[in-house]
Write a protein that holds these residues in place. Structure first.
Motif, PDB file in Angstrom:
ATOM      1  N   MET A  27       4.528  -2.687   9.622  1.00  0.00           N
ATOM      2  CA  MET A  27       4.210  -1.380   9.086  1.00  0.00           C
ATOM      3  C   MET A  27       4.820  -1.215   7.697  1.00  0.00           C
ATOM      4  O   MET A  27       4.207  -0.639   6.803  1.00  0.00           O
ATOM      5  CB  MET A  27       4.769  -0.323  10.022  1.00  0.00           C
ATOM      6  CG  MET A  27       4.204   1.020   9.778  1.00  0.00           C
ATOM      7  SD  MET A  27       5.055   2.147  10.830  1.00  0.00           S
ATOM      8  CE  MET A  27       6.685   2.012  10.154  1.00  0.00           C
ATOM      9  N   PHE A  31       2.933  -0.244   4.271  1.00  0.00           N
ATOM     10  CA  PHE A  31       3.431   0.871   3.501  1.00  0.00           C
ATOM     11  C   PHE A  31       3.678   0.456   2.047  1.00  0.00           C
ATOM     12  O   PHE A  31       3.303   1.146   1.112  1.00  0.00           O
ATOM     13  CB  PHE A  31       4.709   1.390   4.150  1.00  0.00           C
ATOM     14  CG  PHE A  31       5.226   2.629   3.519  1.00  0.00           C
ATOM     15  CD1 PHE A  31       4.536   3.827   3.666  1.00  0.00           C
ATOM     16  CD2 PHE A  31       6.380   2.611   2.763  1.00  0.00           C
ATOM     17  CE1 PHE A  31       4.993   4.979   3.069  1.00  0.00           C
ATOM     18  CE2 PHE A  31       6.843   3.758   2.163  1.00  0.00           C
ATOM     19  CZ  PHE A  31       6.156   4.947   2.310  1.00  0.00           C
ATOM     20  N   ASN A  34       0.416   0.032   0.225  1.00  0.00           N
ATOM     21  CA  ASN A  34      -0.144   1.326  -0.126  1.00  0.00           C
ATOM     22  C   ASN A  34       0.580   1.931  -1.333  1.00  0.00           C
ATOM     23  O   ASN A  34      -0.049   2.423  -2.269  1.00  0.00           O
ATOM     24  CB  ASN A  34      -0.069   2.268   1.081  1.00  0.00           C
ATOM     25  CG  ASN A  34      -0.711   3.609   0.783  1.00  0.00           C
ATOM     26  OD1 ASN A  34      -1.920   3.700   0.603  1.00  0.00           O
ATOM     27  ND2 ASN A  34       0.098   4.639   0.706  1.00  0.00           N
TER      28      ASN A  34
ATOM     29  N   LYS B  48       0.083   2.574  17.641  1.00  0.00           N
ATOM     30  CA  LYS B  48      -0.462   3.768  17.012  1.00  0.00           C
ATOM     31  C   LYS B  48       0.347   4.129  15.770  1.00  0.00           C
ATOM     32  O   LYS B  48      -0.205   4.414  14.708  1.00  0.00           O
ATOM     33  CB  LYS B  48      -0.419   4.921  18.012  1.00  0.00           C
ATOM     34  CG  LYS B  48      -1.328   6.044  17.643  1.00  0.00           C
ATOM     35  CD  LYS B  48      -1.666   6.842  18.871  1.00  0.00           C
ATOM     36  CE  LYS B  48      -3.068   7.394  18.756  1.00  0.00           C
ATOM     37  NZ  LYS B  48      -3.494   8.066  19.954  1.00  0.00           N
ATOM     38  N   SER B  50       2.205   2.235  13.950  1.00  0.00           N
ATOM     39  CA  SER B  50       2.130   1.269  12.853  1.00  0.00           C
ATOM     40  C   SER B  50       0.811   1.395  12.102  1.00  0.00           C
ATOM     41  O   SER B  50       0.732   1.058  10.937  1.00  0.00           O
ATOM     42  CB  SER B  50       2.371  -0.152  13.353  1.00  0.00           C
ATOM     43  OG  SER B  50       1.349  -0.552  14.199  1.00  0.00           O
ATOM     44  N   ALA B  51      -0.222   1.932  12.748  1.00  0.00           N
ATOM     45  CA  ALA B  51      -1.468   2.169  12.029  1.00  0.00           C
ATOM     46  C   ALA B  51      -1.427   3.505  11.282  1.00  0.00           C
ATOM     47  O   ALA B  51      -1.821   3.591  10.121  1.00  0.00           O
ATOM     48  CB  ALA B  51      -2.647   2.137  12.989  1.00  0.00           C
ATOM     49  N   TRP B  53       1.079   5.241  10.202  1.00  0.00           N
ATOM     50  CA  TRP B  53       2.112   5.421   9.187  1.00  0.00           C
ATOM     51  C   TRP B  53       1.853   4.563   7.948  1.00  0.00           C
ATOM     52  O   TRP B  53       2.698   4.461   7.083  1.00  0.00           O
ATOM     53  CB  TRP B  53       3.496   5.055   9.737  1.00  0.00           C
ATOM     54  CG  TRP B  53       3.983   5.946  10.821  1.00  0.00           C
ATOM     55  CD1 TRP B  53       3.299   6.941  11.441  1.00  0.00           C
ATOM     56  CD2 TRP B  53       5.285   5.915  11.420  1.00  0.00           C
ATOM     57  NE1 TRP B  53       4.082   7.533  12.401  1.00  0.00           N
ATOM     58  CE2 TRP B  53       5.314   6.917  12.408  1.00  0.00           C
ATOM     59  CE3 TRP B  53       6.426   5.140  11.223  1.00  0.00           C
ATOM     60  CZ2 TRP B  53       6.443   7.157  13.198  1.00  0.00           C
ATOM     61  CZ3 TRP B  53       7.543   5.384  12.004  1.00  0.00           C
ATOM     62  CH2 TRP B  53       7.548   6.384  12.979  1.00  0.00           C
ATOM     63  N   ARG B  54       0.707   3.924   7.926  1.00  0.00           N
ATOM     64  CA  ARG B  54       0.441   3.003   6.828  1.00  0.00           C
ATOM     65  C   ARG B  54       0.503   3.669   5.472  1.00  0.00           C
ATOM     66  O   ARG B  54       0.981   3.099   4.507  1.00  0.00           O
ATOM     67  CB  ARG B  54      -0.949   2.392   6.997  1.00  0.00           C
ATOM     68  CG  ARG B  54      -0.921   1.219   7.914  1.00  0.00           C
ATOM     69  CD  ARG B  54      -2.295   0.710   8.184  1.00  0.00           C
ATOM     70  NE  ARG B  54      -2.196  -0.258   9.264  1.00  0.00           N
ATOM     71  CZ  ARG B  54      -3.231  -0.875   9.790  1.00  0.00           C
ATOM     72  NH1 ARG B  54      -4.447  -0.612   9.356  1.00  0.00           N
ATOM     73  NH2 ARG B  54      -3.059  -1.747  10.753  1.00  0.00           N
ATOM     74  N   GLU B  55      -0.021   4.877   5.416  1.00  0.00           N
ATOM     75  CA  GLU B  55      -0.097   5.526   4.110  1.00  0.00           C
ATOM     76  C   GLU B  55       1.149   6.333   3.811  1.00  0.00           C
ATOM     77  O   GLU B  55       1.321   6.830   2.717  1.00  0.00           O
ATOM     78  CB  GLU B  55      -1.317   6.433   4.056  1.00  0.00           C
ATOM     79  CG  GLU B  55      -2.607   5.659   4.032  1.00  0.00           C
ATOM     80  CD  GLU B  55      -3.514   6.097   5.155  1.00  0.00           C
ATOM     81  OE1 GLU B  55      -3.835   7.287   5.195  1.00  0.00           O
ATOM     82  OE2 GLU B  55      -3.872   5.259   5.992  1.00  0.00           O
ATOM     83  N   GLY B  56       1.981   6.512   4.794  1.00  0.00           N
ATOM     84  CA  GLY B  56       3.197   7.268   4.543  1.00  0.00           C
ATOM     85  C   GLY B  56       3.958   7.437   5.832  1.00  0.00           C
ATOM     86  O   GLY B  56       3.361   7.527   6.901  1.00  0.00           O
ATOM     87  N   ILE B  57       5.257   7.468   5.677  1.00  0.00           N
ATOM     88  CA  ILE B  57       6.098   7.612   6.861  1.00  0.00           C
ATOM     89  C   ILE B  57       6.394   9.093   7.055  1.00  0.00           C
ATOM     90  O   ILE B  57       6.667   9.801   6.090  1.00  0.00           O
ATOM     91  CB  ILE B  57       7.385   6.794   6.661  1.00  0.00           C
ATOM     92  CG1 ILE B  57       7.013   5.308   6.641  1.00  0.00           C
ATOM     93  CG2 ILE B  57       8.397   7.064   7.749  1.00  0.00           C
ATOM     94  CD1 ILE B  57       7.910   4.470   5.812  1.00  0.00           C
TER      95      ILE B  57
END
Lengths: 116, 420
Positions: A27, A31, A34, B48, B50-51, B53-57
């Motif tokens: 992840m 991240f 991105n 779920k 890890s998918a 949160w890809r664009e932001g945590i």
């Protein structure tokens, strides 16, 4: 600038039996990718897609097929729409896709523009 | 969802630790018999996360995961209900804690402690206990356990499923035992944590990260026991102090090529001071009752080493004293071996020899090369280089571990140089 869609296929985290730590690391890579694209200002849009509910409608009878639980390999896992000079530029962006090592694939397609 | 723009990196091992927490909470709700289903459900939560949160945590990743786990629990709950297979927990009615309270910090800790005590249940094969603990409490995957314990993936798989089967067969309650049972079980819990720690501290086959993680997990779990007033006793405190002292010099023990560095040559400025301080203050608490366990003496020995600014300042006499105390309550040929080494350091080879005569190399099993290595040191001290060389050869013929082999070879070569 042209627009390209990066379509992600494959890489089944479940099947790979990734540990919580490995998933977290993966992840982190997504991240970072991105972030890099955001900073370069190339992202137009992008999402990860649910694979728990997948329904296909096909044919004149609008036949509905429930494809949840199909091989992740056959499913689109997510996409990005990015801006790039040309196909090579889009390929450069796709180089950082994190899941190649898990058998993931990126399909790069230019978004069609209609002349008015 | 709130996104952080300038996101701090997520805490190391957040997923792993969250996994351990969730397994414990859900086992408390649904019962141990549903362990496998529970583990799968948690795995889903991470996929779920890890998918998505890809664009932001999210602002509070831990809270996000907890909420996701709760929701997943409710899913599970419905599923079980529909199967008319209500858990004991659900049936126990008025005495039950409200569902949401189980997700409060102290209740989470309580659930995790229950899991630790379950992993050390006497019905489980001792060989399975560590693997099971690493999986369910520490959140290691099968592959990671295999790498950490140096077993084949298949072996770990068998151990895990054997442990699960025993839990089902015994219809084990998910609880912390009380009274005499607590005392008995705590002894095993401490043993398992001690083994887990040593697995990280002593094996030189693993890379530094694996070693640190094993030591770190053992310490984290031991700290949970220390923090629980009903469970903690002086033995638990002494074990925690021992772990602090050992960990303080974990970094200085191994060089960049994964080779052992002689205590004499270790860079003492690399020792991690805060851990020494933590160990000292825990040791003060541990000695208040005046009852000493083997962990107390081992911690005392470790702290003597840490007190010496230079190797030359080591108080060998004091160390020998602690070893004698340790040997008195927990006799082992390894203690004798260490006592002999200490006497060699004190330039008293004849005393070392006398102690070595009490050790039979076959008692040391696979580690009998330590006996020959020690004898070699004795012969070197009395300048009988020929005998020293032959002892090193004997040691080298049985040693299995690569870095220890290299270490012995180096020593042997030195003897050869002395003979020329």
């Amino acid at each position: 600038m042209k627009k390209f869609m990066l379509i992600f296929l494959g890489a089944d985290y479940q099947k790979e039996g990734l540990s919580p730590d490995e998933m977290q690391a993966r992840m982190g890579k997504w991240f970072a990718w991105n972030q890099k694209m955001q900073e370069a200002g190339v992202v137009v849009d992008g999402h990860a897609l649910e694979s728990e509910t997948v329904r296909q409608v096909s044919g004149p009878d609008r036949t509905v097929t429930d494809r949840a639980g199909s091989e992740i390999k056959e499913l689109v896992g997510g996409y990005y729409i990015v801006k790039a000079e040309d196909l090579d530029g889009a390929m450069k962006i796709a180089e950082d896709f994190p899941d190649y090592d898990l058998g993931g694939t990126v399909e790069i397609r230019q978004v069609m523009v209609f002349e008015q | 969802m709130n996104r952080k723009e300038d996101t701090e990196p997520i805490i190391d091992h957040l997923f792993r630790h969250q996994f351990g927490k969730m397994v414990s909470i859900l086992c408390r709700i649904f019962g141990l018999e549903h362990l496998e289903t529970i583990e799968d459900a948690i795995q889903d939560t991470f996929i779920k996360a890890s998918a998505s949160w890809r664009e932001g945590i999210p602002d509070n990743p831990e809270a996000w995961l907890t909420t996701a786990a709760k929701n997943r629990t409710i899913d599970l709950f419905r599923k079980l209900k529909s199967e008319k297979e209500r858990s004991k927990y659900v049936q126990s009615g008025a005495s039950t804690i409200a569902f949401s309270e189980l997700f409060l910090d102290h209740e989470i800790a309580d659930s995790q402690l229950r899991m630790i005590f379950t992993a050390c249940h006497p019905a489980l094969d001792p060989r399975d206990q560590i693997a099971f603990a690493l999986k369910t409490i520490a959140g290691f995957s099968q592959k990671e356990i295999a790498a950490a314990l140096l077993f084949k993936n298949e072996t770990i798989k068998k151990r895990l499923s054997r442990a699960r089967a025993s839990i089902k067969k015994e219809d084990m309650a998910f609880e912390i035992p009380q009274g005499v049972d607590l005392k008995k079980r705590r002894i095993r819990v401490l043993e398992v944590l001690y083994l887990l720690f040593n697995e990280g501290f002593h094996s030189t086959k693993k890379d530094m990260i694996v070693r640190q993680e094993l030591c770190g997990e053992a310490m984290r779990l031991c700290k949970m026991l220390v923090d629980h007033p009903k469970i903690c006793d002086s033995e638990t405190q002494a074990l925690f102090a021992l772990m602090c002292f050992h960990s303080a010099r974990l970094d200085s023990k191994i060089d960049d090529f994964n080779e052992i560095i002689d205590l004499r040559l270790q860079d003492r400025s690399k020792w991690y001071f805060p851990l020494i301080v933590a160990g000292n203050s825990m040791m003060i608490k541990a000695t208040m009752s005046g009852v000493y366990s083997p962990y107390h003496y081992e911690a005392a020995i470790a702290s003597e080493h840490l007190m010496a600014k230079k190797f030359e300042n080591t108080n060998w006499k004091k160390i020998l004293f602690w070893y004698e105390k340790l040997q008195a309550i927990s006799p082992s040929p390894f203690n004798l071996l260490n006592m002999a080494v200490v006497n060699l350091q004190r330039n008293k080879p004849e005393l070392a020899k006398a102690i070595m005569e009490r050790v039979k190399p076959q008692e040391l099993g696979q580690r009998n090369y330590l006996y020959y290595g020690c004898m070699a040191q004795y012969y070197k001290a009395i300048k009988d280089y020929k005998q020293a060389l032959s002892c090193y050869d004997q040691a080298l013929s049985t040693v299995q571990n690569d870095s220890e082999r290299k270490y012995l070879e180096k020593k042997r070569n030195k003897i050869q140089l002395l003979m020329e």
